[in-house]
Motif scaffolding. Sequence first.
Motif, PDB file in Angstrom:
ATOM      1  N   SER A  47       0.841  -1.188   0.000  1.00  0.00           N
ATOM      2  CA  SER A  47       0.000   0.000   0.000  1.00  0.00           C
ATOM      3  C   SER A  47       0.880   1.243   0.000  1.00  0.00           C
ATOM      4  O   SER A  47       2.093   1.154   0.105  1.00  0.00           O
ATOM      5  N   ALA A  48       0.244   2.376  -0.118  1.00  0.00           N
ATOM      6  CA  ALA A  48       0.947   3.651  -0.103  1.00  0.00           C
ATOM      7  C   ALA A  48       0.070   4.673   0.595  1.00  0.00           C
ATOM      8  O   ALA A  48      -1.099   4.418   0.876  1.00  0.00           O
ATOM      9  N   VAL A  49       0.651   5.817   0.849  1.00  0.00           N
ATOM     10  CA  VAL A  49      -0.070   6.882   1.541  1.00  0.00           C
ATOM     11  C   VAL A  49      -0.652   7.843   0.508  1.00  0.00           C
ATOM     12  O   VAL A  49       0.054   8.334  -0.366  1.00  0.00           O
ATOM     13  N   TYR A  50      -1.941   8.061   0.635  1.00  0.00           N
ATOM     14  CA  TYR A  50      -2.640   9.029  -0.219  1.00  0.00           C
ATOM     15  C   TYR A  50      -3.443   9.930   0.701  1.00  0.00           C
ATOM     16  O   TYR A  50      -4.285   9.430   1.451  1.00  0.00           O
ATOM     17  N   ALA A  51      -3.157  11.215   0.682  1.00  0.00           N
ATOM     18  CA  ALA A  51      -3.843  12.178   1.550  1.00  0.00           C
ATOM     19  C   ALA A  51      -3.788  11.714   3.010  1.00  0.00           C
ATOM     20  O   ALA A  51      -4.786  11.671   3.714  1.00  0.00           O
ATOM     21  N   ALA A  52      -2.599  11.283   3.427  1.00  0.00           N
ATOM     22  CA  ALA A  52      -2.298  10.876   4.803  1.00  0.00           C
ATOM     23  C   ALA A  52      -2.936   9.557   5.226  1.00  0.00           C
ATOM     24  O   ALA A  52      -2.938   9.229   6.404  1.00  0.00           O
ATOM     25  N   GLY A  53      -3.458   8.782   4.280  1.00  0.00           N
ATOM     26  CA  GLY A  53      -4.060   7.513   4.658  1.00  0.00           C
ATOM     27  C   GLY A  53      -3.951   6.465   3.575  1.00  0.00           C
ATOM     28  O   GLY A  53      -3.569   6.760   2.450  1.00  0.00           O
ATOM     29  N   GLY A  86       0.938   1.157  10.427  1.00  0.00           N
ATOM     30  CA  GLY A  86      -0.021   1.341  11.517  1.00  0.00           C
ATOM     31  C   GLY A  86      -1.460   1.292  11.033  1.00  0.00           C
ATOM     32  O   GLY A  86      -2.323   0.674  11.676  1.00  0.00           O
ATOM     33  N   GLN A  87      -1.711   1.913   9.898  1.00  0.00           N
ATOM     34  CA  GLN A  87      -3.072   1.926   9.363  1.00  0.00           C
ATOM     35  C   GLN A  87      -3.485   0.554   8.841  1.00  0.00           C
ATOM     36  O   GLN A  87      -4.619   0.116   9.042  1.00  0.00           O
ATOM     37  N   VAL A  88      -2.564  -0.134   8.163  1.00  0.00           N
ATOM     38  CA  VAL A  88      -2.854  -1.476   7.650  1.00  0.00           C
ATOM     39  C   VAL A  88      -3.069  -2.434   8.816  1.00  0.00           C
ATOM     40  O   VAL A  88      -3.993  -3.251   8.812  1.00  0.00           O
ATOM     41  N   LYS A  89      -2.239  -2.331   9.845  1.00  0.00           N
ATOM     42  CA  LYS A  89      -2.368  -3.199  11.021  1.00  0.00           C
ATOM     43  C   LYS A  89      -3.728  -3.015  11.681  1.00  0.00           C
ATOM     44  O   LYS A  89      -4.393  -3.992  12.030  1.00  0.00           O
ATOM     45  N   LYS A  90      -4.133  -1.782  11.837  1.00  0.00           N
ATOM     46  CA  LYS A  90      -5.434  -1.499  12.458  1.00  0.00           C
ATOM     47  C   LYS A  90      -6.567  -2.155  11.672  1.00  0.00           C
ATOM     48  O   LYS A  90      -7.454  -2.793  12.249  1.00  0.00           O
ATOM     49  N   GLU A  91      -6.542  -2.028  10.359  1.00  0.00           N
ATOM     50  CA  GLU A  91      -7.588  -2.617   9.513  1.00  0.00           C
ATOM     51  C   GLU A  91      -7.532  -4.135   9.525  1.00  0.00           C
ATOM     52  O   GLU A  91      -8.568  -4.800   9.598  1.00  0.00           O
ATOM     53  N   ALA A  92      -6.328  -4.694   9.447  1.00  0.00           N
ATOM     54  CA  ALA A  92      -6.180  -6.154   9.450  1.00  0.00           C
ATOM     55  C   ALA A  92      -6.726  -6.733  10.757  1.00  0.00           C
ATOM     56  O   ALA A  92      -7.524  -7.676  10.742  1.00  0.00           O
ATOM     57  N   GLU A  93      -6.286  -6.177  11.865  1.00  0.00           N
ATOM     58  CA  GLU A  93      -6.717  -6.696  13.167  1.00  0.00           C
ATOM     59  C   GLU A  93      -8.217  -6.513  13.385  1.00  0.00           C
ATOM     60  O   GLU A  93      -8.861  -7.365  13.997  1.00  0.00           O
ATOM     61  N   ALA A  94      -8.787  -5.436  12.864  1.00  0.00           N
ATOM     62  CA  ALA A  94     -10.231  -5.216  12.979  1.00  0.00           C
ATOM     63  C   ALA A  94     -11.006  -6.300  12.228  1.00  0.00           C
ATOM     64  O   ALA A  94     -12.172  -6.558  12.542  1.00  0.00           O
ATOM     65  N   ASN A  95     -10.341  -6.939  11.268  1.00  0.00           N
ATOM     66  CA  ASN A  95     -10.972  -8.006  10.498  1.00  0.00           C
ATOM     67  C   ASN A  95     -10.488  -9.393  10.919  1.00  0.00           C
ATOM     68  O   ASN A  95     -10.672 -10.372  10.192  1.00  0.00           O
ATOM     69  N   GLY A  96      -9.857  -9.464  12.092  1.00  0.00           N
ATOM     70  CA  GLY A  96      -9.441 -10.746  12.642  1.00  0.00           C
ATOM     71  C   GLY A  96      -8.263 -11.390  11.945  1.00  0.00           C
ATOM     72  O   GLY A  96      -8.088 -12.606  12.002  1.00  0.00           O
ATOM     73  N   LEU A  97      -7.431 -10.584  11.282  1.00  0.00           N
ATOM     74  CA  LEU A  97      -6.286 -11.094  10.533  1.00  0.00           C
ATOM     75  C   LEU A  97      -4.990 -10.831  11.287  1.00  0.00           C
ATOM     76  O   LEU A  97      -4.822  -9.771  11.896  1.00  0.00           O
ATOM     77  N   LYS A  98      -4.079 -11.781  11.226  1.00  0.00           N
ATOM     78  CA  LYS A  98      -2.775 -11.646  11.870  1.00  0.00           C
ATOM     79  C   LYS A  98      -1.841 -10.882  10.938  1.00  0.00           C
ATOM     80  O   LYS A  98      -1.733 -11.190   9.751  1.00  0.00           O
ATOM     81  N   ILE A  99      -1.147  -9.894  11.485  1.00  0.00           N
ATOM     82  CA  ILE A  99      -0.185  -9.116  10.706  1.00  0.00           C
ATOM     83  C   ILE A  99       1.126  -9.043  11.488  1.00  0.00           C
ATOM     84  O   ILE A  99       1.129  -8.792  12.687  1.00  0.00           O
ATOM     85  N   SER A 100       2.203  -9.294  10.782  1.00  0.00           N
ATOM     86  CA  SER A 100       3.521  -9.253  11.402  1.00  0.00           C
ATOM     87  C   SER A 100       3.966  -7.812  11.613  1.00  0.00           C
ATOM     88  O   SER A 100       3.642  -6.926  10.816  1.00  0.00           O
TER      89      SER A 100
END
Length: 135
Positions: A47-53, A86-100
Amino acid sequence: MNIAIRYYTKTGNTKKLADAIAEVCNVEAETVAEPLTEDVDILFLGSAVYAAGIDNSIKEFLKNISVNVGCIYSFSSAALLESTFGQVKKEAEANGLKISDDEFHCRGAFKLIHRGRPNDEDLKNAQEFAKRIIN
């Protein structure tokens, strides 16, 4: 070991990283428009940052994963922010996915900022990251 690579890009910077990782993993890098159709042990997610997200496409992709994913490994580029992790981790964990917590990030070009990035060294470093994960 089943490995998948998915990414979202507007400028092509993250695609360059995804293709470099794909070369090491011997799998095709696909955009997040292509859903996962089978269980994977490792998902490299770019992913990449677009408009801070992160783009909503990444959020939707994570929300719609319907197969088992062992672990997600984030890779990203951005001209200004340090990382999308940080943003990807938040989304992954909110969907029950493990992220390293092990991630790869490099600068990406945007207009006149960081012109030429990701460069050959960045691509080599992305490949080293992938090698470390799969071995």
